[in-house]
Design an enzyme around this catalytic site. Structure first.
Site, PDB file in Angstrom:
ATOM      1  N   GLU A  36       0.837  -1.201   0.000  1.00  0.00           N
ATOM      2  CA  GLU A  36       0.000   0.000   0.000  1.00  0.00           C
ATOM      3  C   GLU A  36       0.868   1.245   0.000  1.00  0.00           C
ATOM      4  OE1 GLU A  36      -2.727   0.018   3.258  1.00  0.00           O
ATOM      5  OE2 GLU A  36      -3.949  -1.603   2.427  1.00  0.00           O
ATOM      6  N   GLN A  94      -7.747   7.218 -23.907  1.00  0.00           N
ATOM      7  CA  GLN A  94      -8.974   6.414 -23.804  1.00  0.00           C
ATOM      8  C   GLN A  94     -10.163   7.348 -23.563  1.00  0.00           C
ATOM      9  OE1 GLN A  94      -8.830   2.646 -21.662  1.00  0.00           O
ATOM     10  NE2 GLN A  94      -6.603   2.826 -21.501  1.00  0.00           N
ATOM     11  N   LYS A 189      -3.638   6.573 -40.610  1.00  0.00           N
ATOM     12  CA  LYS A 189      -3.054   5.431 -39.893  1.00  0.00           C
ATOM     13  C   LYS A 189      -4.151   4.475 -39.432  1.00  0.00           C
ATOM     14  CE  LYS A 189      -2.269   5.907 -35.120  1.00  0.00           C
ATOM     15  NZ  LYS A 189      -1.635   6.519 -33.944  1.00  0.00           N
TER      16      LYS A 189
HETATM   17  C1  R5P Z   1      -2.411   8.701 -30.918  1.00  0.00           C
HETATM   18  O1  R5P Z   1      -3.467   9.130 -31.314  1.00  0.00           O
HETATM   19  C2  R5P Z   1      -1.346   9.560 -30.290  1.00  0.00           C
HETATM   20  O2  R5P Z   1      -1.462  10.899 -30.670  1.00  0.00           O
HETATM   21  C3  R5P Z   1       0.034   9.064 -30.623  1.00  0.00           C
HETATM   22  O3  R5P Z   1       0.213   9.165 -32.010  1.00  0.00           O
HETATM   23  C4  R5P Z   1       0.211   7.631 -30.231  1.00  0.00           C
HETATM   24  O4  R5P Z   1      -0.548   7.315 -29.115  1.00  0.00           O
HETATM   25  C5  R5P Z   1       1.643   7.371 -29.927  1.00  0.00           C
HETATM   26  O5  R5P Z   1       1.783   6.023 -29.524  1.00  0.00           O
HETATM   27  P1  R5P Z   1       2.932   5.126 -30.113  1.00  0.00           P
HETATM   28  O6  R5P Z   1       4.204   5.939 -30.013  1.00  0.00           O
HETATM   29  O7  R5P Z   1       2.942   3.905 -29.237  1.00  0.00           O
HETATM   30  O8  R5P Z   1       2.575   4.811 -31.531  1.00  0.00           O
END
Ligand code: R5P
Length: 310
Positions: A36, A94, A189
């Site tokens: 904790e 999220q 993407k």
């Molecule tokens: C996503 O919408 C964020 O803006 C970043 O592009 C993304 O979360 C980066 O995460 P990673 O470097 O793991 O691709």
């Protein structure tokens, strides 16, 4: 005024305190034998306008709990007003449901913070503006973009183009474009997993251009790597500058970025630097921005010019 430094943001808190000529005290955090967490404030906060500086970087749950415990301790110890200064806000990605049976974790975290005794939140470059509506306490949403752009200007390659590595970064790229006066291209993407992405197409002509990739955060580096590779395949020059507010750089990120023809990586210090990183990194501190914001809040002055609307 009192500035309290959480363990994820000790240096920033100290810097903010020094810039304001105010007391800055680190939180005392320990773990009991059963795991904790125990948080204690070692100086009096009674009657004080208190600013708890704590980024919810990894380990996210521990850093978040530390912030919540500190806020509760301040409330019980008679703080006049409690503000959380959260330079990086974990779980902000999220902010919607991609599938049916998952939480909107960002909303839940915002609810928990809003009910913890925290009366106001200061955040920097949240993942999306949707988050602004999640808090029932006032949110001051600051941006590190002008600070990062000033540093980037000195390293800009000739004939460059801003590249938004996904649609979510398009507005951000427009912000940079307004300051750096560069054209913008946008990558479309698809996310395959937490650390793997693939590129569908690029809107804009990157051929013969050096790349300036801008994103709010880099986690595993998959997004930036995939965007850079797709643009290089489309004829961009072997010259890549990456700018980001929050450089988490977890897992394979350093390796992924290191494999690119990287001219530089410009980051802010909302997330403490990864030690011994073999990348050409330059850090623009958000301490002046945060100190300015805290000073103005303390004196009930406007923050309008510290906030860029996307
Ligand atoms: C996503 O919408 C964020 O803006 C970043 O592009 C993304 O979360 C980066 O995460 P990673 O470097 O793991 O691709």
């Amino acid at each position: 005024m009192m500035v309290l430094g959480g363990s994820a943001s000790l240096t920033l808190a100290q810097d903010i305190g020094e810039r304001l000529g105010s007391e800055s005290t680190p939180l005392m955090v320990e773990r009991f034998p059963d795991g904790e967490m125990h948080v204690e404030i070692t100086a009096s906060v009674r009657g004080k306008d208190t600013y708890i500086v704590q980024a919810t970087t990894p380990p996210v749950e521990g850093n978040l709990l530390e912030l919540l415990f500190a806020a509760d301790a301040c409330r019980r110890a008679g703080s006049a007003r409690i503000t959380a200064v959260v330079p990086y806000f974990g779980y902000a990605r999220q902010d919607r449901r991609a599938n049916g049976r998952e939480p909107i974790a960002a909303r839940l975290i915002a609810d928990i913070l809003s009910n913890s005794g925290i009366e106001r939140i200061v955040a920097v470059d949240l993942h999306g503006t949707a988050m602004e509506g999640f808090f029932s306490v006032p949110l001051e949403h600051l941006t590190a973009v002008p600070t990062l752009a000033v540093l980037a200007r000195a390293s800009l390659p000739s004939e460059s183009i801003l590249l938004a590595p996904d649609l979510g970064a398009a507005k951000l790229a427009e912000l940079y474009a307004g300051i750096l006066h560069l054209p913008v291209a946008i990558v479309h993407k698809a996310r395959l997993s937490g650390s793997e992405v693939s590129v569908r197409t690029i809107t804009g002509d990157v051929a013969g251009r050096a790349l300036v990739i801008v994103d709010d955060m880099i986690s595993s580096g998959g997004t930036v790597e995939a965007a850079a590779r797709a643009a290089l395949d489309a004829g961009a020059r072997n010259d890549v500058l990456v700018i980001t507010s929050h450089a988490l750089l977890v897992g394979p990120a350093v390796q992924r970025l290191g494999a690119l023809p990287l001219r530089g990586l410009i980051v802010s210090d909302t997330v403490p630097a990864v030690p011994g990183m073999a990348l050409p990194v330059q850090v623009a501190s958000v301490a002046p921005l945060l100190a300015d914001a805290v000073g103005r809040l303390h004196h009930d002055e406007s923050l309008a010019d510290l906030i860029l609307h996307r």
